[in-house]
Scaffold this motif. Structure first.
Motif, PDB file in Angstrom:
ATOM      1  N   GLY A   3      15.097  58.920  27.290  1.00 39.46           N
ATOM      2  CA  GLY A   3      13.660  58.840  27.092  1.00 39.46           C
ATOM      3  C   GLY A   3      13.227  57.824  26.051  1.00 39.46           C
ATOM      4  N   ARG A   7      10.753  54.646  26.761  1.00 40.53           N
ATOM      5  CA  ARG A   7       9.496  54.383  26.055  1.00 40.53           C
ATOM      6  C   ARG A   7       9.492  52.986  25.444  1.00 40.53           C
ATOM      7  N   ALA A 119       5.963  60.461  34.578  1.00 43.59           N
ATOM      8  CA  ALA A 119       5.985  59.104  34.035  1.00 43.59           C
ATOM      9  C   ALA A 119       4.580  58.541  33.875  1.00 43.59           C
ATOM     10  N   VAL A 123       3.596  60.125  30.148  1.00 40.34           N
ATOM     11  CA  VAL A 123       4.076  59.005  29.344  1.00 40.34           C
ATOM     12  C   VAL A 123       3.091  57.833  29.366  1.00 40.34           C
ATOM     13  N   THR A 163       3.684  63.285  24.854  1.00 38.94           N
ATOM     14  CA  THR A 163       4.411  62.118  25.356  1.00 38.94           C
ATOM     15  C   THR A 163       5.913  62.327  25.184  1.00 38.94           C
ATOM     16  N   GLU A 164       6.320  62.838  24.040  1.00 35.91           N
ATOM     17  CA  GLU A 164       7.738  63.114  23.797  1.00 35.91           C
ATOM     18  C   GLU A 164       8.270  64.144  24.790  1.00 35.91           C
ATOM     19  N   LEU A 167       8.915  62.403  28.011  1.00 35.48           N
ATOM     20  CA  LEU A 167      10.146  61.608  27.950  1.00 35.48           C
ATOM     21  C   LEU A 167      11.374  62.502  28.086  1.00 35.48           C
ATOM     22  N   ALA A 187       4.693  54.206  35.121  1.00 38.31           N
ATOM     23  CA  ALA A 187       4.214  54.290  33.733  1.00 38.31           C
ATOM     24  C   ALA A 187       3.528  52.989  33.326  1.00 38.31           C
TER      25      ALA A 187
END
Length: 213
Positions: A3, A7, A119, A123, A163-164, A167, A187
Motif C-alpha cells: 500500500g 500511494r 482504489a 485512495v 486512505t490508509e 491502502l 486511483a
C-alpha cells in the motif's frame, strides 16, 4: 507491491494535479470565485454528502465482508462529517440542504468490483479530500477562525486514516501485478477527474487556470 508504495506512485504520477487541488485557487473553484465562510462550508457539506451517498450505495452490493464493512464505516464517517460541517455554518445559512452529485462521484459510482472501488473511492478520492481539507484549514486560519480551522484539521486526520485503511485493503485484495495496475489506473483517473472539474469550475468563474497556482 504494498500500500505504501502504491500511494507513493500514485502521488508521484499526479503530483501536479494534487498540488493544484491543494492551492488557494481551489476555493475560487468551489465557490464560483466567492469564497465566503458560508459558501466554503456549503461546498464542503456538498462534498461530504455526495461521499456518504456513494459509499452507502457501494456497501449495499459488496460481497466481501471486510470491504463492505469499510464502505459502511466510510459512509458513516462522511455522514458525521456532513453533520459537523452543517453545524459550523453561520446562522444565515440555517436550513441549508447539501447537494448530491458532481463529476467525481459520477465517476466513482460507475466503478465495479472491490479493487476498483477501494482504489478510486478510498485512495484516489482520499488523496484529493486530504488536499481540500488542508486548504480549508488554511482558509480559516487566515480568517482568524480557530474553531473552524480545528474542525477541518479533525476531518483531514479522519480522512487520512480512511486512505490508509484503503491502502491496507488493496494490499490484501490485489493478488497479481495486473490487479495493482488496474488499481493504480482508477486511483489516478479519480484524481484527474477531480482536477478537470476544478479547471472547468475556474473557467466558468472567468478565471484562467493557467494564471493561478
Amino acid at each position: 507491491m504494498d500500500g505504501g508504495t502504491f500511494r507513493d506512485r500514485v502521488q508521484a504520477a499526479k503530483s501536479t494535479e494534487l498540488d493544484r487541488l491543494g492551492s488557494a485557487s481551489l476555493l475560487a473553484a468551489l465557490t464560483d470565485a466567492d469564497p465566503t465562510t458560508r459558501r466554503v462550508l456549503e461546498a464542503a457539506a456538498d462534498s461530504e454528502h455526495a461521499a456518504h451517498t456513494t459509499f452507502s450505495r457501494w456497501a449495499v452490493d459488496e460481497d466481501d465482508e471486510r470491504v463492505r464493512q469499510a464502505f459502511e464505516d466510510v459512509a458513516d464517517r462522511e455522514q458525521e462529517h456532513r453533520r459537523r460541517v452543517l453545524a459550523a455554518l453561520p446562522a444565515s445559512a440555517s436550513g441549508y440542504e447539501p447537494h448530491d452529485g458532481g463529476p467525481l462521484h459520477e465517476y466513482l459510482r460507475g466503478r465495479e468490483g472491490a479493487i476498483h472501488r477501494v482504489a478510486a473511492g478510498m485512495v484516489g478520492r482520499g488523496l484529493v479530500a486530504e488536499r481540500t481539507h488542508s486548504r480549508l484549514v488554511s482558509f480559516f486560519v487566515d480568517a482568524g477562525d480557530s474553531r473552524r480551522a480545528d474542525l477541518f484539521r479533525e476531518l483531514r486526520a479522519e480522512t487520512e486514516a480512511g486512505t490508509e485503511r484503503g491502502l491496507d485493503l488493496l494490499t490484501t485484495l490485489c493478488e497479481t501485478d495486473g490487479d495493482w495496475t488496474d488499481a493504480r489506473a482508477v486511483a489516478e483517473y479519480t484524481i484527474q477527474v477531480a482536477y478537470d472539474d476544478y479547471v472547468d469550475a475556474l473557467r466558468e468563474a472567468d478565471i484562467d487556470p493557467a494564471a493561478v497556482h
